[in-house]
Write a protein that holds these residues in place. Structure first.
Motif, PDB file in Angstrom:
ATOM      1  N   LEU A  25     -16.150  34.973 -14.490  1.00 55.33           N
ATOM      2  CA  LEU A  25     -15.198  35.888 -15.118  1.00 55.33           C
ATOM      3  C   LEU A  25     -13.972  36.152 -14.265  1.00 55.33           C
ATOM      4  N   GLY A  26     -14.067  35.919 -12.953  1.00 49.14           N
ATOM      5  CA  GLY A  26     -12.902  36.245 -12.128  1.00 49.14           C
ATOM      6  C   GLY A  26     -12.886  35.548 -10.812  1.00 49.14           C
ATOM      7  N   GLY A  27     -13.484  34.378 -10.731  1.00 49.41           N
ATOM      8  CA  GLY A  27     -13.547  33.666  -9.464  1.00 49.41           C
ATOM      9  C   GLY A  27     -12.177  33.162  -9.034  1.00 49.41           C
ATOM     10  N   ASP A  28     -12.061  32.917  -7.752  1.00 52.41           N
ATOM     11  CA  ASP A  28     -10.794  32.455  -7.202  1.00 52.41           C
ATOM     12  C   ASP A  28     -10.416  31.089  -7.751  1.00 52.41           C
ATOM     13  N   ALA A  29      -9.139  30.893  -7.981  1.00 48.98           N
ATOM     14  CA  ALA A  29      -8.637  29.574  -8.378  1.00 48.98           C
ATOM     15  C   ALA A  29      -8.717  28.626  -7.195  1.00 48.98           C
ATOM     16  N   GLY A  30      -8.837  27.354  -7.483  1.00 52.63           N
ATOM     17  CA  GLY A  30      -8.946  26.370  -6.425  1.00 52.63           C
ATOM     18  C   GLY A  30      -7.589  26.003  -5.863  1.00 52.63           C
ATOM     19  N   PRO A  31      -7.566  25.257  -4.763  1.00 55.22           N
ATOM     20  CA  PRO A  31      -6.304  24.776  -4.198  1.00 55.22           C
ATOM     21  C   PRO A  31      -5.616  23.834  -5.169  1.00 55.22           C
ATOM     22  N   SER A  32      -4.386  23.545  -4.891  1.00 52.31           N
ATOM     23  CA  SER A  32      -3.618  22.668  -5.759  1.00 52.31           C
ATOM     24  C   SER A  32      -4.336  21.336  -5.944  1.00 52.31           C
ATOM     25  N   GLY A  33      -4.495  20.916  -7.200  1.00 50.38           N
ATOM     26  CA  GLY A  33      -5.161  19.652  -7.494  1.00 50.38           C
ATOM     27  C   GLY A  33      -6.643  19.788  -7.719  1.00 50.38           C
ATOM     28  N   ALA A  34      -7.253  20.966  -7.437  1.00 51.21           N
ATOM     29  CA  ALA A  34      -8.687  21.171  -7.632  1.00 51.21           C
ATOM     30  C   ALA A  34      -8.918  21.965  -8.918  1.00 51.21           C
ATOM     31  N   VAL A  35     -10.055  21.684  -9.586  1.00 54.95           N
ATOM     32  CA  VAL A  35     -10.437  22.392 -10.810  1.00 54.95           C
ATOM     33  C   VAL A  35     -11.667  23.224 -10.496  1.00 54.95           C
TER      34      VAL A  35
END
Length: 505
Positions: A58-68
């Protein structure tokens, strides 16, 4: 984000892997110890709280650029409820070889692909869910709770291949109104409890080859009013309970090839109900004779395939419409027409339907006419009249027997000619052996036994013999009376047969 001190070591691994969508594998590498069905005693080193997974989804951190970002976890014991009711989930949820202590709830949720494979879970509630991807429960065990997909919408595939679902006393799969954009894969699915899919929209087809469905409630599979391209119940499909397809619309193929249809309550309940069903190909080459009745009333198919095991003692056929019937023997399909024994077999098939209904006979006769077998069509229609005769009163049955014996209800008019020739021969021989007495001495034509017999058999008009001679002996005189009566009966029967033929035309 949860404070660091609240996360256990395995939970920390999951948390850190989530932004990049990396797998976290807590399995030991030993097959028996990693089996979530056999071992529910995994310790803290393999335990993850469901609340942690919910927080990530529901609110986890987004990944680095290029990661899903995504949640991918294997070999974990998940405690607490995985409650995602009404949630907007923008990440994939992928669990493999996990043991979930409580049911998964996605009621009304909007989510991407959800995979819970080779896992143990008490149940999955996904009613009204919107899955923008696949819902995959391949080889998972749902023990003690059902899979609910009522009015759900799945953009990809629903994969239940090899899954085991045990919900005794209720529906194991409850998915009325399910809307699919991909296929529903249920190959080798095993359930205790029925599978219910009324009103489902399945454009990608429903595939249940080798599935084993056992229902305590008497109905194993419900696909009433389903719209689909293919319904495949072949390859060892086994149903303990009724398979119900009332009003189903199958644009391509419906197949029961090699299926075992055991019905319910020792055959007291129907094995298959296809009331008002529509399909193009209907393959009913089952592995063994169904234990219960087969109800095909009002169904419409283009091609019907059968084998020696297809039909039980009761087959409801009133209103069943088909384009052609093909017999399958040793894997080869051939037309079920063209040989006299097939007419007998087909008529016996119709006679399995309770009571009398003319439509199944008319339908079969139409099928024979289409392929140019008019003689076979007449045999079928004659069988129809004989069946109808059983429903009449004593007088109707008696007259029916006369019509049958004399002209075959109009379908065998040549019988009247045989009767006429036989009576002419009998009268000629008997009257030639005796001398008649003239009505007026010296008047009229000389006596001719053949012409006299023919004159007796003609009800109207005459040949000038009957009125000029009579018999002193009782035998020839009574024969003359009998020939007059036979003439009237034959004439009436021929007229009735001609009228029936003209009415059919």
């Amino acid at each position: 984000m949860l404070p660091d001190i609240e996360l256990t070591a395995p939970e920390r691994r999951v948390w850190d892997a989530f932004p990049e969508g990396r797998w976290v594998d807590l399995r030991s590498g030993e097959a028996e110890a990693d089996d979530p069905v056999r071992d529910g005693r995994w310790g803290p080193d393999r335990t993850v709280r469901a609340a942690v997974l919910v927080a990530l989804l529901l609110g986890g951190d987004a990944g680095p650029s290029g990661a899903v970002a995504g949640l991918r976890l294997a070999g974990a014991r998940i405690t607490g409820p995985l409650d995602l009711d009404g949630a907007e989930i923008n990440h994939v949820l992928w669990l493999e070889h996990c043991r979930l202590e409580e049911a998964v709830s996605l009621y009304g949720a909007s989510t991407r692909t959800v995979r819970i494979k080779d896992s143990w879970v008490p149940g999955v509630e996904a009613g009204l869910a919107r899955v923008q991807g696949h819902l995959d429960l391949k080889r998972s065990v749902l023990d003690g709770g059902r899979l609910s997909l009522v009015n759900a919408h799945i953009a990809g595939e629903l994969n239940l291949n090899g899954a085991r679902i045990s919900a005794p006393g209720e529906w194991a799969v409850f998915a009325g109104g399910l809307v699919m954009e991909g296929g529903v894969l249920c190959r080798n699915l095993s359930t205790r409890g029925g599978v219910r899919l009324p009103g489902a929209q399945l454009p990608g087809g429903l595939f249940m080859q080798g599935a084993r469905i056992s229902s305590d409630g008497g109905v194993a599979l419900v696909v009433d009013n389903v719209a689909t391209t293919t319904l495949d119940l072949s390859g060892g499909f086994d149903a303990e309970g009724t398979v119900r397809l009332r009003g189903a619309r199958i644009s391509d193929n419906l197949t029961f090839a090699g299926a075992a249809l055991k019905g319910a309550r020792g055959g007291e309940e129907p094995s298959v109900v296809c009331l008002l069903m529509q399909a193009t190909d209907f393959d009913f080459t089952v592995a063994g004779t169904p234990e219960g009745a087969v109800d095909l009333r009002g169904a419409q198919v283009s091609f019907l395939y059968e084998n020696e095991h297809s039909w039980p003692g009761v087959v409801e056929l009133d209103g069943f419409v088909y384009g052609s019937i093909k017999m399958v023997e040793a894997g080869r399909r051939r037309e079920a027409v063209g040989r006299p024994e097939t007419v007998v077999r087909r008529v016996g098939w119709i006679r399995r339907s309770p009571g009398y209904s003319p439509q199944p006979y008319e339908q079969l006769a139409s099928c024979y006419r289409k392929v140019g077998h008019d003689d076979d069509a007449r045999r079928v229609l004659l069988a129809k009249q004989r069946h109808r005769r059983r429903t009449l009163g004593p007088a109707g049955r008696a007259w029916g027997r006369v019509l049958d014996a004399t002209v075959g209800y109009g379908y065998r008019p040549w019988l009247a000619g045989i009767w006429l020739l036989g009576l002419i021969l009998l009268g000629t021989l008997v009257f030639a052996a005796d001398d008649p007495v003239p009505v007026k001495e010296g008047e009229g034509a000389p006596f001719q036994p053949f012409v006299y017999t023919l004159d007796l058999l003609i009800p109207i008009g005459g040949l000038g013999q009957r009125a000029n001679w009579y018999w002193a002996h009782a035998g020839p005189q009574w024969l003359a009376y009998a020939l007059i009566a036979a003439g009237w009966v034959l004439t009436t029967a021929v007229l009735a047969g001609v009228t029936r033929t003209l009415n059919r035309s």
